[in-house]
Write a protein that holds these residues in place. Structure first.
Motif, mmCIF file in Angstrom:
data_model
loop_
_atom_site.group_PDB
_atom_site.id
_atom_site.type_symbol
_atom_site.label_atom_id
_atom_site.label_comp_id
_atom_site.label_asym_id
_atom_site.label_seq_id
_atom_site.Cartn_x
_atom_site.Cartn_y
_atom_site.Cartn_z
ATOM 1 N N UNK A 1 0.583 -1.311 0.088
ATOM 2 C CA UNK A 1 -0.008 0.040 -0.009
ATOM 3 C C UNK A 1 0.892 1.367 -0.136
ATOM 4 N N UNK A 2 2.129 1.259 0.626
ATOM 5 C CA UNK A 2 2.833 2.472 0.540
ATOM 6 C C UNK A 2 3.530 2.572 -0.790
ATOM 7 N N UNK A 3 3.775 1.433 -1.520
ATOM 8 C CA UNK A 3 4.415 1.380 -2.728
ATOM 9 C C UNK A 3 3.301 1.842 -3.755
ATOM 10 N N UNK B 1 -7.556 -12.251 1.123
ATOM 11 C CA UNK B 1 -7.932 -11.305 0.145
ATOM 12 C C UNK B 1 -6.673 -10.487 -0.680
ATOM 13 N N UNK B 2 -5.601 -10.838 -0.316
ATOM 14 C CA UNK B 2 -4.448 -10.124 -0.616
ATOM 15 C C UNK B 2 -4.001 -8.873 0.394
ATOM 16 N N UNK B 3 -2.729 -8.560 0.258
ATOM 17 C CA UNK B 3 -2.358 -7.434 1.071
ATOM 18 C C UNK B 3 -2.415 -6.172 0.405
ATOM 19 N N UNK B 4 -2.794 -6.035 -0.632
ATOM 20 C CA UNK B 4 -3.157 -4.551 -1.245
ATOM 21 C C UNK B 4 -4.571 -4.355 -1.208
ATOM 22 N N UNK B 5 -4.806 -4.260 -0.141
ATOM 23 C CA UNK B 5 -6.163 -4.010 0.423
ATOM 24 C C UNK B 5 -6.217 -2.762 1.373
ATOM 25 N N UNK B 6 -6.897 -1.655 1.206
ATOM 26 C CA UNK B 6 -7.005 -0.659 2.109
ATOM 27 C C UNK B 6 -8.204 -0.050 2.472
#
Length: 78
Positions: free
Chosen positions: A2-4, A67-72
């Motif tokens: 998410x930071x990237x 659900x994957x780590x690119x979750x915000x």
């Protein structure tokens, strides 16, 4: 991730944080903004349990439910 990549779809991710108000708060908000997320100040350090609970929800959704780590998260209001 998410930071990237702080944009999910077409939406800028929010980063909820807490801490002592004042100069340090402005520095933290600039750091969050510099990586491309929108800082959401939750309150003083007594609000740490609320921020920790949000992290717990993220872990449950992203990791435990796969659900994957690119979750915000995003705060919406009128």
């Amino acid at each position: 991730e998410n930071f990237a990549e702080p944009i999910v779809g077409d939406t800028q991710a929010d980063l909820f944080y807490c801490g002592v108000a004042g100069e340090a708060q402005h520095i933290v908000e600039k750091l969050i903004s510099d990586v491309g997320m929108r800082p959401i100040y939750v309150g003083d350090l007594d609000q740490a349990p609320a921020v920790d609970a949000l992290l717990g929800l993220w872990v449950t959704l992203a990791v435990k439910q796969g659900r994957g780590r690119h979750l915000a998260f995003k705060m919406l209001r009128e």
